[in-house]
Design a protein around this motif. Structure first.
Motif, PDB file in Angstrom:
ATOM      1  N   LYS A   8       0.812  -1.218   0.000  1.00 30.15           N
ATOM      2  CA  LYS A   8       0.000   0.000   0.000  1.00 30.15           C
ATOM      3  C   LYS A   8       0.846   1.268   0.000  1.00 30.15           C
ATOM      4  CE  LYS A   8      -4.567  -0.849   0.450  1.00 30.15           C
ATOM      5  NZ  LYS A   8      -5.633  -0.114  -0.258  1.00 30.15           N
ATOM      6  N   VAL A   9       1.848   1.326   0.881  1.00 31.84           N
ATOM      7  CA  VAL A   9       2.585   2.582   1.075  1.00 31.84           C
ATOM      8  C   VAL A   9       4.066   2.468   0.721  1.00 31.84           C
ATOM      9  CG1 VAL A   9       0.988   3.324   2.875  1.00 31.84           C
ATOM     10  CG2 VAL A   9       3.044   2.082   3.527  1.00 31.84           C
ATOM     11  N   GLU A  10       4.461   1.346   0.103  1.00 30.73           N
ATOM     12  CA  GLU A  10       5.863   1.060  -0.226  1.00 30.73           C
ATOM     13  C   GLU A  10       6.655   0.803   1.051  1.00 30.73           C
ATOM     14  OE1 GLU A  10       7.195   4.246  -2.852  1.00 30.73           O
ATOM     15  OE2 GLU A  10       6.633   3.016  -4.580  1.00 30.73           O
ATOM     16  N   ASP A  11       7.917   0.457   0.862  1.00 31.87           N
ATOM     17  CA  ASP A  11       8.753   0.048   1.997  1.00 31.87           C
ATOM     18  C   ASP A  11       9.156   1.268   2.830  1.00 31.87           C
ATOM     19  OD1 ASP A  11      10.096  -1.566   3.663  1.00 31.87           O
ATOM     20  OD2 ASP A  11      11.677  -2.154   2.279  1.00 31.87           O
ATOM     21  N   GLN A  12       8.684   1.327   4.053  1.00 34.32           N
ATOM     22  CA  GLN A  12       9.037   2.414   4.969  1.00 34.32           C
ATOM     23  C   GLN A  12       9.821   1.821   6.138  1.00 34.32           C
ATOM     24  OE1 GLN A  12       8.174   5.585   4.192  1.00 34.32           O
ATOM     25  NE2 GLN A  12       7.042   4.899   2.381  1.00 34.32           N
ATOM     26  N   ALA A  13      10.710   2.645   6.698  1.00 34.32           N
ATOM     27  CA  ALA A  13      11.601   2.158   7.753  1.00 34.32           C
ATOM     28  C   ALA A  13      10.843   1.671   8.986  1.00 34.32           C
ATOM     29  CB  ALA A  13      12.584   3.268   8.146  1.00 34.32           C
ATOM     30  N   ASN A  14       9.676   2.268   9.255  1.00 34.42           N
ATOM     31  CA  ASN A  14       8.970   1.943  10.497  1.00 34.42           C
ATOM     32  C   ASN A  14       7.658   1.210  10.260  1.00 34.42           C
ATOM     33  OD1 ASN A  14       7.848   4.104   9.261  1.00 34.42           O
ATOM     34  ND2 ASN A  14       7.955   5.483  11.015  1.00 34.42           N
ATOM     35  N   LEU A  15       7.579   0.426   9.193  1.00 31.75           N
ATOM     36  CA  LEU A  15       6.367  -0.355   8.949  1.00 31.75           C
ATOM     37  C   LEU A  15       6.121  -1.360  10.077  1.00 31.75           C
ATOM     38  CD1 LEU A  15       6.008  -1.257   5.170  1.00 31.75           C
ATOM     39  CD2 LEU A  15       4.757   0.392   6.535  1.00 31.75           C
ATOM     40  N   ALA A  16       7.199  -1.831  10.690  1.00 31.05           N
ATOM     41  CA  ALA A  16       7.060  -2.796  11.787  1.00 31.05           C
ATOM     42  C   ALA A  16       6.286  -2.167  12.949  1.00 31.05           C
ATOM     43  CB  ALA A  16       8.433  -3.264  12.248  1.00 31.05           C
ATOM     44  N   ASP A  17       6.518  -0.870  13.210  1.00 29.96           N
ATOM     45  CA  ASP A  17       5.796  -0.177  14.288  1.00 29.96           C
ATOM     46  C   ASP A  17       4.305  -0.092  13.966  1.00 29.96           C
ATOM     47  OD1 ASP A  17       8.209   0.191  15.552  1.00 29.96           O
ATOM     48  OD2 ASP A  17       8.516   2.216  14.764  1.00 29.96           O
ATOM     49  N   LEU A  18       3.995   0.197  12.699  1.00 32.62           N
ATOM     50  CA  LEU A  18       2.600   0.275  12.297  1.00 32.62           C
ATOM     51  C   LEU A  18       1.932  -1.102  12.399  1.00 32.62           C
ATOM     52  CD1 LEU A  18       0.277   1.982  11.232  1.00 32.62           C
ATOM     53  CD2 LEU A  18       1.109   1.598   8.903  1.00 32.62           C
ATOM     54  N   ALA A  19       2.653  -2.144  12.018  1.00 33.48           N
ATOM     55  CA  ALA A  19       2.121  -3.511  12.119  1.00 33.48           C
ATOM     56  C   ALA A  19       1.834  -3.864  13.577  1.00 33.48           C
ATOM     57  CB  ALA A  19       3.112  -4.502  11.516  1.00 33.48           C
ATOM     58  N   THR A  20       2.715  -3.439  14.480  1.00 31.48           N
ATOM     59  CA  THR A  20       2.496  -3.675  15.909  1.00 31.48           C
ATOM     60  C   THR A  20       1.229  -2.981  16.385  1.00 31.48           C
ATOM     61  OG1 THR A  20       4.881  -3.883  16.308  1.00 31.48           O
ATOM     62  CG2 THR A  20       3.492  -3.379  18.214  1.00 31.48           C
ATOM     63  N   HIS A  21       1.009  -1.760  15.887  1.00 30.44           N
ATOM     64  CA  HIS A  21      -0.204  -1.029  16.259  1.00 30.44           C
ATOM     65  C   HIS A  21      -1.453  -1.733  15.715  1.00 30.44           C
ATOM     66  CE1 HIS A  21      -2.886   2.197  17.301  1.00 30.44           C
ATOM     67  NE2 HIS A  21      -3.239   2.367  16.040  1.00 30.44           N
ATOM     68  N   VAL A  22      -1.362  -2.246  14.489  1.00 29.58           N
ATOM     69  CA  VAL A  22      -2.489  -2.975  13.899  1.00 29.58           C
ATOM     70  C   VAL A  22      -2.836  -4.189  14.762  1.00 29.58           C
ATOM     71  CG1 VAL A  22      -3.264  -4.337  11.918  1.00 29.58           C
ATOM     72  CG2 VAL A  22      -2.024  -2.202  11.543  1.00 29.58           C
ATOM     73  N   LEU A  23      -1.818  -4.895  15.226  1.00 30.15           N
ATOM     74  CA  LEU A  23      -2.050  -6.074  16.079  1.00 30.15           C
ATOM     75  C   LEU A  23      -2.702  -5.683  17.407  1.00 30.15           C
ATOM     76  CD1 LEU A  23       1.224  -8.119  15.467  1.00 30.15           C
ATOM     77  CD2 LEU A  23      -1.083  -8.721  14.730  1.00 30.15           C
ATOM     78  N   SER A  24      -2.330  -4.529  17.935  1.00 35.41           N
ATOM     79  CA  SER A  24      -2.943  -4.085  19.198  1.00 35.41           C
ATOM     80  C   SER A  24      -4.404  -3.720  18.980  1.00 35.41           C
ATOM     81  CB  SER A  24      -2.173  -2.898  19.785  1.00 35.41           C
ATOM     82  OG  SER A  24      -2.375  -1.731  19.008  1.00 35.41           O
ATOM     83  N   VAL A  25      -4.713  -3.153  17.801  1.00 34.77           N
ATOM     84  CA  VAL A  25      -6.101  -2.839  17.461  1.00 34.77           C
ATOM     85  C   VAL A  25      -6.892  -4.128  17.247  1.00 34.77           C
ATOM     86  CG1 VAL A  25      -7.596  -1.811  15.682  1.00 34.77           C
ATOM     87  CG2 VAL A  25      -5.585  -0.565  16.488  1.00 34.77           C
ATOM     88  N   ALA A  26      -6.244  -5.131  16.657  1.00 35.87           N
ATOM     89  CA  ALA A  26      -6.911  -6.407  16.379  1.00 35.87           C
ATOM     90  C   ALA A  26      -7.394  -7.084  17.652  1.00 35.87           C
ATOM     91  CB  ALA A  26      -5.967  -7.332  15.617  1.00 35.87           C
ATOM     92  N   ASP A  27      -6.681  -6.889  18.737  1.00 39.40           N
ATOM     93  CA  ASP A  27      -7.092  -7.465  20.026  1.00 39.40           C
ATOM     94  C   ASP A  27      -8.246  -6.623  20.584  1.00 39.40           C
ATOM     95  OD1 ASP A  27      -7.312  -8.764  22.406  1.00 39.40           O
ATOM     96  OD2 ASP A  27      -5.452  -7.984  23.264  1.00 39.40           O
ATOM     97  N   LEU A  73      -5.402   4.495  11.118  1.00 40.51           N
ATOM     98  CA  LEU A  73      -4.266   3.875  11.808  1.00 40.51           C
ATOM     99  C   LEU A  73      -2.990   4.689  11.618  1.00 40.51           C
ATOM    100  CD1 LEU A  73      -4.868   0.118  10.890  1.00 40.51           C
ATOM    101  CD2 LEU A  73      -5.440   1.272  13.033  1.00 40.51           C
ATOM    102  N   VAL A  74      -2.798   5.182  10.398  1.00 36.82           N
ATOM    103  CA  VAL A  74      -1.583   5.953  10.094  1.00 36.82           C
ATOM    104  C   VAL A  74      -1.551   7.256  10.894  1.00 36.82           C
ATOM    105  CG1 VAL A  74      -0.468   7.311   8.267  1.00 36.82           C
ATOM    106  CG2 VAL A  74      -1.198   4.956   7.813  1.00 36.82           C
ATOM    107  N   LEU A  75      -2.717   7.901  11.032  1.00 38.67           N
ATOM    108  CA  LEU A  75      -2.783   9.185  11.750  1.00 38.67           C
ATOM    109  C   LEU A  75      -3.257   8.996  13.189  1.00 38.67           C
ATOM    110  CD1 LEU A  75      -4.339  11.479   8.983  1.00 38.67           C
ATOM    111  CD2 LEU A  75      -1.936  11.197   9.574  1.00 38.67           C
ATOM    112  N   GLN A  76      -2.886   7.873  13.778  1.00 37.75           N
ATOM    113  CA  GLN A  76      -3.369   7.522  15.116  1.00 37.75           C
ATOM    114  C   GLN A  76      -3.035   8.557  16.168  1.00 37.75           C
ATOM    115  OE1 GLN A  76      -0.663   4.343  16.777  1.00 37.75           O
ATOM    116  NE2 GLN A  76       0.028   4.309  14.664  1.00 37.75           N
TER     117      GLN A  76
END
Length: 413
Positions: free
Chosen positions: A145-164, A192-195
């Protein structure tokens, strides 16, 4: 003489009756059309509300009463509001429930910017998928979606926290599938991006592919929403005047305008890449009781990488064939009959175009001239932001500073 007087009297009476007849005919058409509009709207709302409920009941995401309760589905009460947005309750919280029964119009771009509902079917991840594997799926999706960004792992972690959703430290299969379906939607992704920012309403919760956002009391950004049947009877000049009647005081308008400019700043080379605003109409924005700017409809705020990938595939014979939404236009390469990837106008120019009538009306005399000059310089911006990054930043900062200086010493700030 008496014949002449009789004729004049008859003509005058006929003209009076004619005008009276026309007036009451127009009034009857107006009232009748309004009744039909209200009845039709109510009917379609009831149908869509029924479809939304059926959507949740029939999905494989929620397959037991326990899981349904856990995700809060039983607490959702859909009330009629508009075609895709419903007032509702999530437990004790009030908000708006968004039902993505249909995809946003995709303007035949070869591939859809917003996938169809069936593309978001609740069949991923499959049973037995580990949390680590689900994280990899999320990172891969975000990268596309947004190409390779240095902190995509942080966003993925936030997505997982929302999933719970129930915060029990465990992501169930229904929670994972709901999150994956929602992650396909531009609006959910932007939230999520503008959390950490205040420009998007807070995400209160989700259930299947319904999700609830914080309720924003004031929309559109300015003006009054009227049914189309009423719009056709109102002259353009009167319509513009009516729009100005329904606006806050100028200091409040300045604060709201700063919010829109900050949104443009946040999504331009932001933490998770750049986004394009492809519908910058007043109907897509609003504000709360503190006059904080809010995005009401983010379906057309899309990752630039996604837009460019899709638009390159679009065949064209003229520039008009390279339009997405109402505001994302590129040019047509006639040698290849393919659309070029760079939009002709940056987000800032479109935002200034929307703000022009709003913020200039009633502006204090000591700033109105400079404000008008800056706004028209902003509207004139052309080409990609990368080609004029310094000019873009300068105009953006000048506008924010000019408005902020005028209201920073007041309670409106």
């Amino acid at each position: 003489t008496s014949t002449v007087l009789f004729r004049r009297s008859f003509v005058a009476r006929f003209s009076y009756l004619h005008m009276k007849y026309l007036f009451f005919s127009w009034l009857a058409v107006f009232v009748g059309s309004w009744v039909v509009y209200v009845e039709y709207s109510s009917y379609t709302e009831l149908c869509r509300g029924h479809e939304c409920r059926n959507s949740i009941v029939s999905t494989t995401v929620i397959n037991t009463e326990k899981e349904s309760s856990m995700l809060g589905c039983v607490l959702i009460q859909l009330l009629l509001r508009s075609l895709q947005v419903y007032s509702g309750h999530w437990g004790d919280l009030q908000g708006v429930v968004k039902c993505q029964m249909e995809e946003a119009p995709h303007y035949d771009l070869g591939g859809e910017m917003e996938p169809r509902k069936e593309a978001s079917a609740f069949n991923k991840p499959t049973k037995g998928t580990s949390v680590e594997k689900f994280r990899e799926m999320i990172v891969g999706h975000l990268k596309a979606k947004v190409e390779d960004q240095a902190n995509l792992a942080d966003l993925a972690t936030h997505v997982l926290s929302v999933a719970d959703a129930n915060k029990d430290g465990h992501i169930s299969l229904p929670e994972a599938r709901s999150t994956w379906a929602l992650l396909q939607l531009n609006e959910f992704l932007l939230a999520l991006v503008l959390q950490d920012r205040e420009h998007t309403p807070k995400l209160l919760g989700f259930c299947g592919d319904l999700y609830m956002m914080e309720k924003v009391p004031n929309s559109p950004l300015y003006g009054i929403s009227l049914p189309w049947i009423v719009e056709v009877w109102i002259p353009a000049g009167l319509r513009r005047s009516m729009d100005q009647w329904f606006t806050p005081s100028w200091p409040h308008k300045a604060k709201i305008s700063i919010g829109l400019l900050e949104l443009v700043e946040d999504i331009f080379h932001g933490t998770f890449g750049s986004f394009l605003m492809c519908d910058v109409s007043t109907a897509t924005f609003g504000y709360n009781d503190r006059h904080d700017f809010k995005v009401m409809d983010a379906r057309y705020i899309i990752p630039e990488a996604t837009f460019q990938e899709r638009i390159r595939q679009q065949r064209c014979d003229a520039d008009e064939d390279c339009l997405y939404g109402t505001d994302c236009l590129t040019s047509c390469d006639l040698t290849k009959h393919r659309c070029t990837p760079e939009v002709t106008r940056p987000n800032l120019a479109k935002a200034c175009d929307t703000l022009k009538d709003y913020i200039l009306q009633g502006a204090p005399s000591d700033v109105s001239e400079e404000l008008e000059k800056q706004l028209y310089a902003c509207i004139a911006l052309k080409g990609s932001v990368e080609q004029m990054e310094m000019e873009h930043s300068l105009i953006l900062n000048n506008l924010k500073t000019l408005l902020w200086k005028k209201i920073s010493h007041t309670k409106d700030s």
